[in-house]
Design a protein around this motif. Structure first.
Motif, PDB file in Angstrom:
ATOM      1  N   GLY A 176       0.833  -1.185   0.000  1.00 10.44           N
ATOM      2  CA  GLY A 176       0.000   0.000   0.000  1.00 10.44           C
ATOM      3  C   GLY A 176       0.873   1.241   0.000  1.00 10.44           C
ATOM      4  O   GLY A 176       2.081   1.169   0.242  1.00 10.44           O
ATOM      5  N   THR A 177       0.263   2.384  -0.273  1.00 15.41           N
ATOM      6  CA  THR A 177       0.972   3.662  -0.244  1.00 15.41           C
ATOM      7  C   THR A 177       0.404   4.526   0.865  1.00 15.41           C
ATOM      8  O   THR A 177      -0.806   4.748   0.929  1.00 15.41           O
ATOM      9  CB  THR A 177       0.846   4.404  -1.588  1.00 15.41           C
ATOM     10  N   ASP A 178       1.273   4.997   1.753  1.00 17.90           N
ATOM     11  CA  ASP A 178       0.875   5.884   2.846  1.00 17.90           C
ATOM     12  C   ASP A 178       0.515   7.246   2.252  1.00 17.90           C
ATOM     13  O   ASP A 178       1.394   7.983   1.798  1.00 17.90           O
ATOM     14  CB  ASP A 178       2.030   6.013   3.839  1.00 17.90           C
ATOM     15  N   LEU A 179      -0.775   7.573   2.254  1.00 23.93           N
ATOM     16  CA  LEU A 179      -1.227   8.802   1.620  1.00 23.93           C
ATOM     17  C   LEU A 179      -0.743  10.043   2.361  1.00 23.93           C
ATOM     18  O   LEU A 179      -0.578  11.111   1.764  1.00 23.93           O
ATOM     19  CB  LEU A 179      -2.762   8.813   1.537  1.00 23.93           C
ATOM     20  N   LEU A 180      -0.470   9.932   3.654  1.00 23.56           N
ATOM     21  CA  LEU A 180      -0.040  11.089   4.447  1.00 23.56           C
ATOM     22  C   LEU A 180       1.456  11.362   4.285  1.00 23.56           C
ATOM     23  O   LEU A 180       1.876  12.521   4.231  1.00 23.56           O
ATOM     24  CB  LEU A 180      -0.379  10.868   5.922  1.00 23.56           C
ATOM     25  N   LYS A 181       2.257  10.303   4.173  1.00 24.73           N
ATOM     26  CA  LYS A 181       3.707  10.491   4.099  1.00 24.73           C
ATOM     27  C   LYS A 181       4.297  10.115   2.742  1.00 24.73           C
ATOM     28  O   LYS A 181       5.460  10.416   2.466  1.00 24.73           O
ATOM     29  CB  LYS A 181       4.385   9.670   5.196  1.00 24.73           C
ATOM     30  N   TYR A 211      -6.072   1.639   7.685  1.00 25.11           N
ATOM     31  CA  TYR A 211      -5.636   0.269   7.975  1.00 25.11           C
ATOM     32  C   TYR A 211      -4.352   0.290   8.787  1.00 25.11           C
ATOM     33  O   TYR A 211      -3.358   0.895   8.374  1.00 25.11           O
ATOM     34  CB  TYR A 211      -5.418  -0.485   6.657  1.00 25.11           C
ATOM     35  N   MET A 212      -4.383  -0.371   9.949  1.00 24.44           N
ATOM     36  CA  MET A 212      -3.188  -0.533  10.786  1.00 24.44           C
ATOM     37  C   MET A 212      -2.478   0.807  11.024  1.00 24.44           C
ATOM     38  O   MET A 212      -1.272   0.951  10.825  1.00 24.44           O
ATOM     39  CB  MET A 212      -2.225  -1.526  10.127  1.00 24.44           C
ATOM     40  N   ASP A 213      -3.246   1.813  11.422  1.00 18.74           N
ATOM     41  CA  ASP A 213      -2.720   3.152  11.728  1.00 18.74           C
ATOM     42  C   ASP A 213      -2.192   3.892  10.501  1.00 18.74           C
ATOM     43  O   ASP A 213      -1.469   4.895  10.631  1.00 18.74           O
ATOM     44  CB  ASP A 213      -1.617   3.083  12.791  1.00 18.74           C
ATOM     45  N   TYR A 214      -2.535   3.415   9.308  1.00 22.46           N
ATOM     46  CA  TYR A 214      -2.150   4.101   8.076  1.00 22.46           C
ATOM     47  C   TYR A 214      -3.408   4.537   7.327  1.00 22.46           C
ATOM     48  O   TYR A 214      -4.496   3.992   7.527  1.00 22.46           O
ATOM     49  CB  TYR A 214      -1.330   3.186   7.162  1.00 22.46           C
ATOM     50  N   TYR A 215      -3.224   5.501   6.443  1.00 23.24           N
ATOM     51  CA  TYR A 215      -4.283   5.929   5.525  1.00 23.24           C
ATOM     52  C   TYR A 215      -3.757   5.602   4.133  1.00 23.24           C
ATOM     53  O   TYR A 215      -2.885   6.301   3.606  1.00 23.24           O
ATOM     54  CB  TYR A 215      -4.542   7.417   5.694  1.00 23.24           C
ATOM     55  N   LEU A 216      -4.257   4.516   3.537  1.00 22.08           N
ATOM     56  CA  LEU A 216      -3.596   3.904   2.395  1.00 22.08           C
ATOM     57  C   LEU A 216      -4.360   4.076   1.087  1.00 22.08           C
ATOM     58  O   LEU A 216      -5.590   4.063   1.057  1.00 22.08           O
ATOM     59  CB  LEU A 216      -3.401   2.409   2.657  1.00 22.08           C
TER      60      LEU A 216
END
Length: 744
Positions: A176-181, A211-216
């Motif tokens: 996945g790609t972390d949309l925030l970072k 998902y799992m503390d990420y925004y993907l």
């Protein structure tokens, strides 16, 4: 001596393969040829082109090559996840064929799941925009992925109690790609369906996933070919399947939103691809002859994947044989299948801030401490989604004690309001613009306010307020204000023009069943005026000033059609019973009395073949009165081809002018034969026959029989149906009828 021969055999095979393909992990084999190296399979993203991996997996299985680790991105994560869970390639192919990809990709559900009142006020807009923070906004993505989520849950449910993906039949990861970072996120733990959903969340097309503390969002933005990650899992040899398009070279190729999105994201993954390719020992490139959105071409794409896989068969078979020469390892059993049912201990509702717990208890109480069929759960979720109270509904099965499970319903409330617009023109109501405002949970929890404002020569304001109690009876208030004009005829000659002003309000109890059936019991008050341009009928002068009347009513409605326009199956039916009471003091009891009006409509669609639909219909109505007539709105008015009218007991009739015939007793049968010429184009021959008389005995006189017939050409456009009808009847001459746009 025997071991020496085996080593020599492996070296000869590897030297041969080096001459025709990328180098296998030769160093690993040479360092310790007595220890069997592990094989990792990598599947890139690429939209619908990823169906080709099913064909490739068929070849891999035929060659007898066991896969020890597997990883993928986007569509590659779905196919890799299937294989990791133990689905056979043939089963995957059946799954792909069973999907309605148009529905999956666009958050569509069968119309039967849409709430009755949403059908009543919806399906007539060219554009719809959400209202957020008291202003019109633009949605963050085209689609929420509602149906994709249900599909992933259904087929990955066998792994609901596996939260470490290393414990699947084949250890698995996706990207996945972390949309925030903006960084890469390797997903190898958690809830498998949601993990895969995150990996394939195309930015701008599907909503991101928490998902799992990420925004993907889609992992293909940063790493569309995760060979490095599969290598780090422990794979010694990397086999790679790749359906990526690469960068497009011309403006002409950038001809769609998805092509532009893919081009933008391709820039960011070039480096990751180079790293992955350098680590790949056996590379299977499947040239992208198809678009990433060609989901309906699954058969051709799967066949292409198998064809190209077979071109690499000798290499795959040689690798399998060389590994088996070190240590024989049979293929695992690939017989996974979706779960049929599961025992649910508790139901947890999360995410909704606008709906009450009572609402959810009315739906889910029966699910607790019982076996739940997953198909039934899907239907319940679609029925909830069809209420439009929720922007998205997902669920998760959580392991509980003693092999049981908890059901977690994850909700995203719908935006508080939406504003929509449509346009329409026809020969009778002429041109008009529709502005719709829809507000949910604004005037209290579990409430809806649906409003239509029609601007044009025949204006109208209609509003419905409802309190929804899910499976229990609710409450509603309807406001209907309108003005319209129509001509009066003597046979085929126009003799007058009438103007109708009406202001009505009704209060009712409402009950619905499976969003396709509605029952309303209530009272109605109407204040109206009926004027004629030229005084021809002195009796009608009693209506030139505003007067009022009330009624007690019972209405039943059913709409199970698959489409509102040009349907191919289902029924549309209405039944109404009204007890009418004149209220104005200036109404003489010698002119108007209490009356009972009963009428019903039934239209059925019978699919005869892929292109032909038989559409029979029936309308009947009668008036039970003491002596005189009921108020004029309750007459049955027949004529025109408008399927929707400002007054429910007005009836369309082929070949008869708009509201040309008035009566208190009517019976009409109709028949249409809908032929789908090509794509959205239709040809519809039609015939209507019936009577509409003031006295019931005249309704049985065959001399009063009306017969109309016609031929309609229809086109289902983005602004609604475009229809041109040539028609005639035994009481009117030859005429043309034109309709442009959604009916309202």
């Amino acid at each position: 001596m025997k071991k020496l021969k085996i080593r020599l055999y492996i070296i000869i095979i590897l030297l041969f393969l080096n001459s025709i393909s990328p180098v296998y992990a030769q160093d690993t084999l040479n360092k310790n040829p007595s220890k069997r190296p592990s094989v990792g399979l990598v599947l890139s993203g690429g939209g619908a082109k990823g169906f080709a991996y099913i064909g490739l997996l068929k070849v891999i299985q035929e060659a007898g090559l066991p896969i020890d680790y597997i990883g993928g991105t986007s569509i590659g994560s779905i196919i890799a996840g299937f294989y990791a869970l133990g689905y056979h390639p043939d089963t995957m192919e059946s799954i792909i064929r069973a999907q309605n990809w148009d529905y999956l990709l666009k958050d569509k559900i069968d119309r039967k799941y849409i709430a009755y009142e949403e059908k009543e006020f919806g399906e007539k807009f060219i554009v719809t925009l959400p209202i957020k923070d008291n202003k019109v906004a633009i949605a963050s993505s085209l689609y929420q992925g509602q149906e994709i989520d249900l599909m992933l849950n259904k087929y990955f449910m066998p792994a609901y109690n596996i939260r470490d993906f290393n414990n699947l039949q084949i250890p698995f990861l996706c990207i996945g790609t972390d949309l925030l970072k903006g960084g890469e996120v390797v997903i190898n733990k958690g809830y498998l369906p949601t993990a895969i959903r995150a990996s394939m969340s195309i930015p701008g097309y599907f909503s991101p996933v928490e998902y799992m503390d990420y925004y993907l969002v889609d992992g293909g933005i940063v790493n569309n070919y995760p060979a490095k990650n599969v290598k780090e899992m422990g794979a010694d040899i990397i086999v790679g399947g790749d359906v990526q398009s690469g960068l497009l070279k011309s403006i002409d190729e950038l001809n769609s939103m998805t092509a532009i999105l893919d081009q933008i994201t391709s820039y960011h993954r070039i480096k990751a691809n180079e790293v992955g390719y350098a680590m790949t020992d056996l590379y299977v490139r499947i040239p992208p002859e198809f678009s990433m959105m060609d989901f309906e071409a699954y058969d051709s794409i799967i066949a292409e994947g198998e064809r190209i896989g077979r071109a690499h068969f000798n290499q795959i078979k040689a690798l399998a044989d060389s590994l088996n020469a070190i240590e024989y390892k049979p293929l695992k059993k690939y017989n996974a299948a979706p779960l049929d049912s599961i025992f649910i201990n508790n139901v947890k509702i999360t995410g909704s801030k606008k709906m009450t717990q009572k609402y959810f208890r009315n739906i889910f109480d029966e699910y607790e401490h019982s076996w739940v069929h997953l198909d039934g759960l899907e239907k319940t979720i679609r029925l909830m989604f069809g209420t439009r109270f929720f922007q998205k509904i997902d669920y998760e099965i959580e392991p509980a004690e003693k092999g049981q499970a908890n059901l977690i319903i994850k909700l995203t409330d719908a935006d508080p309001g939406y504003v929509s617009a449509g346009v329409h023109y026809d020969n009778n109501y002429h041109g008009s613009i529709l502005i719709n405002g829809t507000f949910r949970n604004v005037l209290g929890k579990r409430t809806k306010l649906l409003t239509d404002l029609v601007l044009g020569s025949n204006p109208r304001l209609r509003a419905l307020y409802m309190l929804d109690n899910a499976n229990r009876p609710g409450f509603g208030v309807m406001l209907d204000l309108y003005n319209f004009k129509f001509d009066d005829y003597n046979n085929d000659v126009k003799i007058n023009t009438f103007t109708f002003n009406n202001y009505g309000v009704s209060v009712f109890a409402n009950s619905h069943l499976k969003n396709s059936y509605s029952i309303r019991l209530g009272v109605e008050y109407q204040y109206f005026q009926f004027k004629q341009n030229v005084v021809v009928d002195t009796l009608l002068e009693n209506f030139k000033d505003f007067n009022s009347y009330g009624n007690v009513f019972l209405n039943f409605g059913s709409d199970t059609r698959d489409k509102n326009y040009f349907p191919t199956k289902g029924v549309f039916a209405r039944f109404s019973l009204k007890y009418i009471i004149p209220l104005s003091d200036n109404w003489s009891r010698e002119l108007f009395t209490n009356a009972i009006v009963i009428y019903g409509k039934y239209d059925k669609n019978i699919k005869l073949s892929k292109r032909i639909v038989l559409r029979p219909g029936l309308f009947f109505g009668t008036t039970l009165k003491q002596s005189q007539q009921p108020p004029i709105q309750n007459y049955f008015a027949v004529g025109g081809l408008n399927p929707q009218h400002y007054i429910d007991n007005h009836v369309d009739f082929t070949g008869v002018k708009f509201i040309q015939s008035f009566g208190l007793h009517t019976a009409i049968v109709r028949l249409k034969l809908q032929y789908n010429i090509y794509k959205d184009m239709y040809l519809i021959p039609r015939i209507d026959a019936g009577v509409n008389e003031m006295e019931i005995e005249d309704a049985f006189n065959m001399n009063n029989l009306m017969v109309g017939y016609g031929l309609t050409y229809g086109y289902n456009s983005f602004i609604g149906p475009i229809e041109l009808t040539l028609m005639d009847s035994n009481i009117s001459g030859l005429m043309l009828f034109l309709n442009l746009g959604f009916w309202f």
